[in-house]
Design an enzyme around this catalytic site. Structure first.
Site, PDB file in Angstrom:
ATOM      1  CE  LYS A 289      -3.701  -0.053   2.620  1.00  0.00           C
ATOM      2  NZ  LYS A 289      -4.633   0.087   3.782  1.00  0.00           N
ATOM      3  CD  GLU A 374     -18.592  -5.063   9.505  1.00  0.00           C
ATOM      4  OE1 GLU A 374     -17.854  -4.173   9.072  1.00  0.00           O
ATOM      5  OE2 GLU A 374     -18.809  -6.142   8.899  1.00  0.00           O
ATOM      6  NE  ARG A 402     -21.329  -5.891   5.379  1.00  0.00           N
ATOM      7  CZ  ARG A 402     -20.167  -6.280   4.868  1.00  0.00           C
ATOM      8  NH1 ARG A 402     -19.075  -6.208   5.580  1.00  0.00           N
ATOM      9  NH2 ARG A 402     -20.094  -6.755   3.656  1.00  0.00           N
TER      10      ARG A 402
END
Length: 653
Positions: A289, A374, A402
């Site tokens: 990244k 989650e 979710r």
């Protein structure tokens, strides 16, 4: 300027569609990759956006578009925040001056922008399920098209990925999964042997030979079957030593890699093999990244994952430092943890953005990052609560959707003390509709026993967080928006409340009782402004902050009785929101004062700044004041006189 410099300056402008990449030489592609990085840094430094992830996928994206034929072949990006390079090579360079700004490019794939974009949902771990269904559709329709899903290594921490992988393996359709792994160091197994074994594993003839050997040896009693198992074990042992990802092949999906994600030729080679195999293949690309930009690589927190506008030379943000909602929560959570050993924190791959990182730094044994999961986070919190702890789960408001089932049945039904802190609640702005946290007050308002608080400033964040973790007979939610915290807005007085919990804050009042304006959370300052504007028109407005909006505080019933009109103002969807809940509460109490609710209209609203979107929705002080003035003025008009009831004569006997 030299010839090479002229080429570098003009090469990017010649790429308007993926097909333009296929005629470029290796040297030209290297120049193009460098130019794309310069372009990204220059544009994102002005607009803000997801820089680090896109710097890491330049070569990978070029390879994808050289090997596959988009849009015939469908390329799906999980989360999509790494799709800027994809946008550049699919003809959208000119839109980057307004990236994530009103009327400009979105920060994620968008069907409205290009035929090369197909899924817009920026919630992680979903792309493989989309890909599974899409590849099955192509197979049923007899269309010879490939599906490519690009997922980050973080997405593989989400359960949906593994559910999808199981089904993808069973279907055996031509589907390529590119795992963009920027979560670990470069692997030493990359090289000639790994490339050779990739060729071997993806050669259909190789599989046929293995099947033939198995059949032949299987017919040889005593020796045949044991010998095949030995040979098979040797084969797997070699593969595992070179590419330790046997779990994918145990699922029935071929695996290639790891390959250097910044070596475009190597990535292209792996992708071509995967494409030609004709069945599901995982290509594991290791990237960094922020690759190619020193300030990003040196940013230890997240490699400039999603900065605002910044200085190109240093990578430092240009906006002056300010107190953020997240920071206030993080500081107070640590203070509470200092006082209470039962406080633990949970986050779903967002320790820094949600503030849990501060607790993690001081009490590493009391903070858990469960990855992009989650649902697991909530039920794990339930287990922690059963075990005698008080977990604080910090997630973005949009992502809690979710885990509705887990909040409802795993936590609330067991009346467990779990506190959920929702960051980025309400309209968040540049990230667009998939990131707007406007659903929580409606969706979770139906959960029995759940209490939901919406602080208006830093002081009430601290107060209401302490109240939340003090509740031991059910779940609590604390929600606040993104950005800087406004100045504290002290209450004139508090109505009700028991033992330091609850109570309605009166923020403004007038001797006239025309309007009761119920403001939710961060809209409090606007509500006080509205009251001042109406006072200039001769109307008296009482502004109250319920603090805890679900369930509706009983104190609002008495306050409503004393006023001629009730208006609610909330940073959430109107349907099923706080306004709806207050209206029902008043009806149940036989209080028939007229009520009007102001909030976010149902729909998926386009990206822009928070203020721009609120203006579009009519949620500014000027708009609200005008609307409330119109409503209350109507009430002052004489009411029509109802005709007298007609008497009905009793029938003669």
């Amino acid at each position: 300027m030299s010839t090479e410099e002229n080429e570098a300056a003009s090469l990017l402008s010649t790429v308007r569609a993926p097909g333009d990449l296929r005629s470029l030489t290796a040297e030209q592609l290297d120049v193009l990759a460098a130019e794309i990085r310069d372009f990204l840094i220059a544009k994102v430094s002005r607009t803000g956006g997801h820089l680090g992830p896109n710097l890491g996928v330049v070569e990978l994206t070029l390879a994808l578009h050289r090997v596959f034929d988009s849009p015939k072949d469908r390329i799906l990006f999980d989360t999509g925040h790494q799709a800027y390079v994809h946008k550049i090579v699919t003809g959208r360079q000119d839109g980057f001056d307004l990236l994530r700004r009103r009327g400009g490019l979105t920060g994620y794939p968008s069907q409205a922008e290009s035929e090369h974009d197909i899924i817009e949902n920026s919630h992680a771990s979903t792309a493989l399920s989309y890909a599974d269904g899409l590849s099955k559709a192509f197979a049923l329709r007899g269309e010879p098209r490939h599906v490519v899903a690009v997922v980050g290594d973080g997405a593989l921490t989400g359960g949906m990925c593994w559910e999808a992988l199981n089904n993808i393996a069973a279907a055996k359709n031509p589907l390529v999964i590119v795992v963009n792994d920027n979560g670990r160091s470069y692997s030493p197994t990359i090289g000639g042997l790994a490339d050779h074994l990739s060729n071997l594993r993806l050669n259909p003839g190789y599989e046929k030979v293995l099947d033939l050997v198995k059949d032949s040896l299987g017919r040889t009693p005593l020796v045949g079957a044991p010998l095949y198992e030995v040979l098979h074990a040797v084969k797997k042992g070699i593969k595992d030593a070179v590419a330790p990802q046997a779990m994918f092949e145990d699922l029935g999906i071929k695996y290639v890699g790891p390959v250097d994600g910044h070596d475009r030729a190597a990535v292209e080679s792996a992708l071509r093999k995967a494409k030609n195999f004709g069945e599901p293949v995982i290509v594991h690309a290791v990237t960094r990244k922020g690759f190619g930009y020193r300030p990003a690589l040196e940013d230890e927190a997240d490699c400039l994952h999603g900065p605002g506008a910044f200085d190109i030379e240093t990578g430092k943000l240009l906006a002056p430092a300010s107190v953020k909602w997240t920071g206030v929560f993080a500081d107070e959570l640590v203070e509470i943890a200092d006082e209470r050993a039962d406080i633990v924190g949970i986050t779903a791959a967002m320790a820094e953005p949600t503030g849990i990182a501060k607790l993690m730094a001081k009490y590493p044994e009391r903070a858990y990052d469960v990855g992009i999961a989650e649902q697991h986070a909530i039920t794990s919190a339930a287990g922690l609560a059963i075990g005698g702890l008080h977990p604080v789960v910090a997630v973005y408001a949009t992502f809690l959707n979710r885990a509705f089932d887990q909040v409802l049945l795993d936590v609330a039904m067991h009346r467990l003390p779990v506190t959920i802190v929702l960051d980025r609640a309400g309209i968040t702005g540049p990230d667009g509709p998939s990131h707007y946290g406007i659903w929580d007050m409606s969706v979770f308002g139906v959960v029995p026993g759940l209490r939901l608080a919406a602080p208006r400033d830093a002081q009430t964040v601290r107060e209401e967080l302490r109240e939340a973790v003090g509740i031991e007979d059910g779940p609590t939610i604390l929600r606040f928006p993104t950005g800087s915290v406004p100045t504290d807005l002290p209450a004139l007085r508090r109505v009700g409340g028991v033992d330091g919990f609850g109570g309605v804050d009166v923020l403004a009042e007038h001797e006239r009782k025309d309007v009761l304006l119920v403001s939710v959370g961060a809209f409090a300052h606007m509500a006080v402004d509205v009251a001042g504007r109406l006072a200039e028109q001769g109307y008296g407005v009482t502004v109250v902050d319920p603090r805890w909006v679900r369930p509706v505080p009983v104190e609002l019933v008495a306050l409503a009785r004393d006023h001629r009109l009730v208006v609610t103002l909330e940073d959430g969807v109107r349907t099923g929101g706080v306004g709806d809940a207050i209206a029902k509460t008043l009806r149940d109490a036989d209080v028939w004062v007229p009520l009007r609710d102001l909030g976010v209209a149902q729909g998926f609203h386009p990206h822009g700044t928070r203020n721009e979107i609120l203006a579009d929705l009519g949620l500014t002080a000027q708009d609200v004041a005008r609307q409330v003035t119109e409503w209350v003025s109507r009430i002052e008009e004489p009411l029509p006189v109802s005709p007298p009831a007609t008497k009905v004569k009793a029938p003669r006997r």
